[in-house]
Design an enzyme around this catalytic site. Structure first.
Site, PDB file in Angstrom:
ATOM      1  N   VAL A   1       0.723  -1.267   0.181  1.00 20.41           N
ATOM      2  CA  VAL A   1       0.042  -0.067   0.071  1.00 20.41           C
ATOM      3  C   VAL A   1       0.846   1.153  -0.012  1.00 20.41           C
ATOM      4  CG1 VAL A   1      -1.774   1.247   1.163  1.00 20.41           C
ATOM      5  CG2 VAL A   1      -1.779  -1.312   1.198  1.00 20.41           C
ATOM      6  N   GLY A   2       0.555   2.095  -0.707  1.00 19.74           N
ATOM      7  CA  GLY A   2       1.481   3.351  -0.984  1.00 19.74           C
ATOM      8  C   GLY A   2       0.695   4.509  -0.924  1.00 19.74           C
TER       9      GLY A   2
ATOM     10  N   VAL B   1      -1.410  -2.147  -3.985  1.00 19.75           N
ATOM     11  CA  VAL B   1      -0.814  -2.695  -5.338  1.00 19.75           C
ATOM     12  C   VAL B   1      -0.869  -4.273  -5.003  1.00 19.75           C
ATOM     13  CG1 VAL B   1       1.569  -3.378  -6.088  1.00 19.75           C
ATOM     14  CG2 VAL B   1       1.298  -0.871  -4.930  1.00 19.75           C
TER      15      VAL B   1
ATOM     16  N   ASP C   1      11.748  11.044  -4.525  1.00 17.57           N
ATOM     17  CA  ASP C   1      10.989  10.267  -3.676  1.00 17.57           C
ATOM     18  C   ASP C   1      11.896   9.094  -3.440  1.00 17.57           C
ATOM     19  OD1 ASP C   1       9.084   9.912  -1.538  1.00 17.57           O
ATOM     20  OD2 ASP C   1       7.568   8.956  -2.802  1.00 17.57           O
TER      21      ASP C   1
END
Length: 867
Positions: free
Chosen positions: A538-539, A544, A653
């Site tokens: 999870v982002g 995902v 990032d």
């Protein structure tokens, strides 16, 4: 004649000579420079400002020739400009261009092909041959479509060098293949440019020390042209011949990357004569790659490049040298090898050139047979131990490889073979089918893409290449992308049509041509309707899922409508990754934009994120050497983003959750949703809203909102300490002085207490010198001011050197443990070694003048900015 008249005569003569020299030094002035935009409706300029003239109603193409003028249905984002690629001339029967040229000079001939869809003509049907006057076969049964698909290209350029024409006419004949029904020939652009005699000297024949091979009277095809140790050199920056020079780092073999350097303002390339300037431009001779500072390590490895070639041909390998540091004979002496054969012993550039900064070149000819596995050409350099030079090192500035025509005038090679998975995926896409059978997933789907990275030969080719040689290390992090000569490069005029969310992917017409556009139904089928049991992460963008596409495991990122990352990040991710292809960047397979849904489909990374193997995980924590190799892989990916394309790409990032690991533990940088195109030479920075992840965020970027590639370097420094210490970048549960990893690590380093925060799992595995190098690198990445931080190229070199130190230690070596006491405590590297500088400009430790100290790692040669 009186003295005044005599003096005037001398001055006039001198001025004429000076003017002549000035004109020559301004670059070669070709007597013929013919640029034909085939099928073009009017004249136009290309991305380098060169004028192309239309061949319509031209004297070069007789009116009796039957042809069709067509315009491509779409413009690939990777095309520099429409000229000369958007228009084409199509032939369904043999057709010949007859081009008048001078009879004296050799000529460059460049053929430009853009295998797009043209009205009434399918690019898959174009199979044809191209022959030139003089009995030369340039291409045979050639398919630009197959070549572009197999090698992930937007367009294809083939460059040849033809000897002088006896009758002053170069005839160029296009013949559709009779092996395929409905075949046709096409061409988008033809360049014919006269050239000086670059091949007047014979080449030394490899394997026959007393024999040479004449090159001047044969046809040649340019296979590779590399600026070794430097960056891309555009045709407009060549010596008047519009040649393109590419970065060599993609072809380096093994972990030994060497050191790249650039001449300072005080060192100027000094050509011995006017003709020498045409051999290669100053942009090539003013940069170089050497082996590094440690003579012990250098004696035990070769600096090696590997190239794919066509078997059963003879190749001329041209080495370009220019010593920018040393001034005396026997300071740097080395041996040169081609395909494991010694082609020159005790090479000494100063001995050849007689002076510093004077260019020289050497040509060698070698025949590559047509047997199994004989489709590679290896080039290697090694310090000459027997010569006992002052410095055990090697140097190279440029490299060119030319294929020589056969006795029958043939230069044609086979079309490259595309991946079977790629063909299957394309067939399924065309048929509108979508299969999820669960058979072997060892093959990766690679979409055909444009851009400089899109000129990549797929990594599978590299794997095959190494396996054929029997030298494929199980965990080798090299390979990278392999751009064949003449392929496309990113331009400032390359733009995507991505412009926000819509239905049915209408805004992605251009991108659909270079990566797969999935329907939402296909995405649901691949993820079993987004089964929660398939969630692998999870982002910020959303969840995902693990999925299966045509039997291949993939990772599918689905947008969360509540996420702060939305359309812009989705568009950026597609636009960036559809143009990028690199072993250490995650591969984008395709996307879905339909019914308010946004999904991205990637290669599946079997081992997940780097963080999952460091702490707070059920996985067994990684040992030290694999951690170091993963850091090197990630650094390579970031270094490519910063320097591999024409314009810098800043990731913005960088963190351990955005470094993914495939089934072989190869690191791949992921998540480009926040990426930005970097500053130009005139800007120095990009002013932009601050985005990123706290704990990794560059404080200078946060304060000033001015983004540079050094912001990525800072974030990567945090990653290095995270790998060393196995703790999060931010941990609010810890005492205030320990919450921020970067601050805690730097403070511990200053106090000499770094040993207290190293991950106990690996503490006793790290070689003292490796630890010293690793920590010093991380420390420099975290410097307050970006201008003081190293480049990613410097970071990469230091990590590779740290790996060499670790391997030496593990193999029973005993490097000096300066900087670490018996208990393993570590003092700040900035205080541990004092420096001096010898007459070469190389900083060296006082204790060992033959070796460079660890604190000199960012100033290995006078001015290491030419990466």
């Amino acid at each position: 004649m009186n003295s005044a008249t005599h003096l005037a005569s001398i001055l006039v003569s001198l001025s004429i000579v000076l003017c002549s020299i000035t004109n020559v030094r301004g670059g070669y002035k070709p007597s013929d420079s013919i640029l034909l935009s085939c099928g073009g409706s009017s004249d136009g300029n290309d991305a380098d400002g060169r004028k192309w003239v239309t061949d319509t109603n031209s004297k070069f193409l007789p009116g009796s020739v039957k042809s069709t003028v067509v315009t491509a249905d779409y413009q690939d984002p990777a095309l520099p400009l429409p000229v000369p690629y958007m228009s084409a001339r199509v032939f369904t029967a043999p057709a010949t261009y007859s081009i008048s040229v001078n009879k004296v000079d050799r000529h460059w001939m460049r053929l430009h092909f853009y295998p797009a869809t043209y009205p009434g003509f399918s690019s898959e049907s174009a199979y044809f041959s191209v022959s030139a006057s003089g009995g030369f076969t340039l291409l045979s049964n050639f398919s630009a479509h197959v070549t572009a698909k197999a090698l992930s290209l937007a367009y294809v350029v083939k460059e040849f060098s033809l000897p002088a024409s006896e009758d002053g006419i170069i005839s160029l004949t296009f013949t559709p293949s009779d092996k395929y029904n409905g075949s046709y020939a096409f061409i988008n652009g033809i360049e014919i440019v006269s050239m000086p005699d670059l091949f007047s000297q014979p080449a030394s024949l490899v394997g026959f020390s007393d024999q040479t091979l004449e090159v001047g009277g044969v046809g040649l095809q340019t296979m590779y042209r590399l600026n070794v140790g430097g960056q891309y050199v555009a045709p407009s920056n060549d010596s008047g011949m519009s040649r393109t020079w590419y970065d060599d780092s993609a072809y380096l073999y093994g972990a030994a990357f060497g050191v790249t350097n650039e001449a300072t303002d005080k060192v100027r390339v000094d050509y011995p004569d006017a003709e020498a300037e045409y051999i290669a431009p100053t942009g090539v001779y003013s940069t170089m790659r050497t082996m590094g500072p440690d003579p012990t390590i250098n004696r035990n490895y070769n600096l090696t490049w590997v190239f794919s070639v066509d078997g059963n041909y003879t190749y001329v390998v041209r080495f370009h040298f220019c010593e920018l540091v040393h001034t005396k004979v026997n300071q740097r002496v080395f041996d040169i090898y081609v395909n494991n054969r010694t082609v020159y012993e005790d090479a000494d550039v100063i001995a050849w050139a007689s002076s510093k900064a004077v260019p020289v070149y050497k040509d060698f000819a070698i025949t590559v047979t047509d047997g199994p596995g004989d489709d590679q050409l290896w080039v290697a350099l090694h310090p000459s131990v027997d010569a006992k030079p002052q410095y055990y090192d090697s140097i190279l500035n440029g490299l060119e490889i030319f294929k020589m025509s056969s006795s029958t005038g043939n230069l044609a090679g086979p079309n490259p073979e595309p991946s079977q998975m790629l063909l299957k995926a394309e067939a399924n896409l065309t048929a509108g089918s979508f299969k999820t059978e669960s058979h072997s997933s060892s093959v990766i789907i690679l979409a055909p893409v444009g851009g400089v990275v899109a000129a990549a030969v797929v990594i599978a080719v590299v794997a095959v290449l190494y396996k054929k040689k029997g030298r494929m290390p199980g965990n080798d992090s090299n390979g990278m992308w392999l751009p064949l000569y003449g392929h496309s490069h990113t331009s400032s005029n390359s733009k995507s049509s991505i412009s926000g969310k819509s239905s049915a992917g209408s805004n992605f017409a251009n991108v659909s041509a270079i990566c797969r556009h999935f329907s939402f139904a296909e995405i649901k089928q691949a993820t079993k309707n987004f089964d929660e049991s398939l969630v692998i992460g999870v982002g910020g963008f959303g969840k995902v899922y693990k999925g299966v596409v045509d039997g291949v495991k993939v990772a599918i990122k689905r947008s969360n409508p509540q996420s702060e990352q939305g359309v812009n990040e989705f568009n950026t991710e597609i636009e960036m990754l559809s143009k990028l292809r690199h072993k250490h960047l995650v591969s984008l397979i395709g996307f879905c934009e339909e019914d308010e849904e946004m999904c991205l489909v990637y290669d599946h990374m079997a081992h997940g994120t780097l963080r999952e193997h460091l702490y707070k995980t059920n996985n067994t924590p990684l040992q030290w050497k694999p951690r170091l190799e993963i850091c090197i892989g990630a650094a390579r990916g970031l270094h490519y983003l910063h320097t591999g394309a024409k314009y810098t790409i800043i990731h913005r990032d960088v963190k351990t959750t955005n470094i993914l690991l495939d089934e072989k533990w190869v690191a791949k940088v992921s998540d480009f949703g926040l990426s930005k195109t970097g500053p130009t030479m005139n800007q120095g920075h990009v002013s932009t809203m601050v985005k990123g992840s706290f704990g990794y965020l560059d404080p200078e970027y946060f304060k000033r909102q001015q983004l540079t590639e050094k912001s990525d370097v800072y974030s990567f420094g945090v990653v290095l300490f995270e790998v060393l210490c196995a703790r999060p970048a931010l941990n609010p549960s810890l005492p205030r002085d320990q919450m921020n990893l970067s601050e805690w690590a730097m403070n511990s380093l200053k106090k000499g207490a770094l040993n207290d925060i190293i991950d106990p799992v690996v503490k006793n595995q790290i070689a003292p010198e490796c630890l010293k190098k690793f920590v010093y690198t991380a420390e420099k990445c975290l410097l307050e001011h970006g201008v003081d931080r190293p480049s990613m190229g410097d970071v990469l070199w230091n990590l590779e050197f740290a790996l060499q130190l670790q391997e030496t230690f593990e193999n029973g070596g005993s490097p000096s443990a300066d900087g670490a006491d018996a208990s393993g405590s570590f003092a700040s590297s900035s205080d541990s070694v004092s420096l001096t500088s010898d007459e070469t400009g190389v900083s060296r430790g006082l204790d060992d003048p033959a070796q460079m100290s660890t604190t000199a790692v960012f100033s290995q040669i006078v001015h290491p900015s030419g990466r």
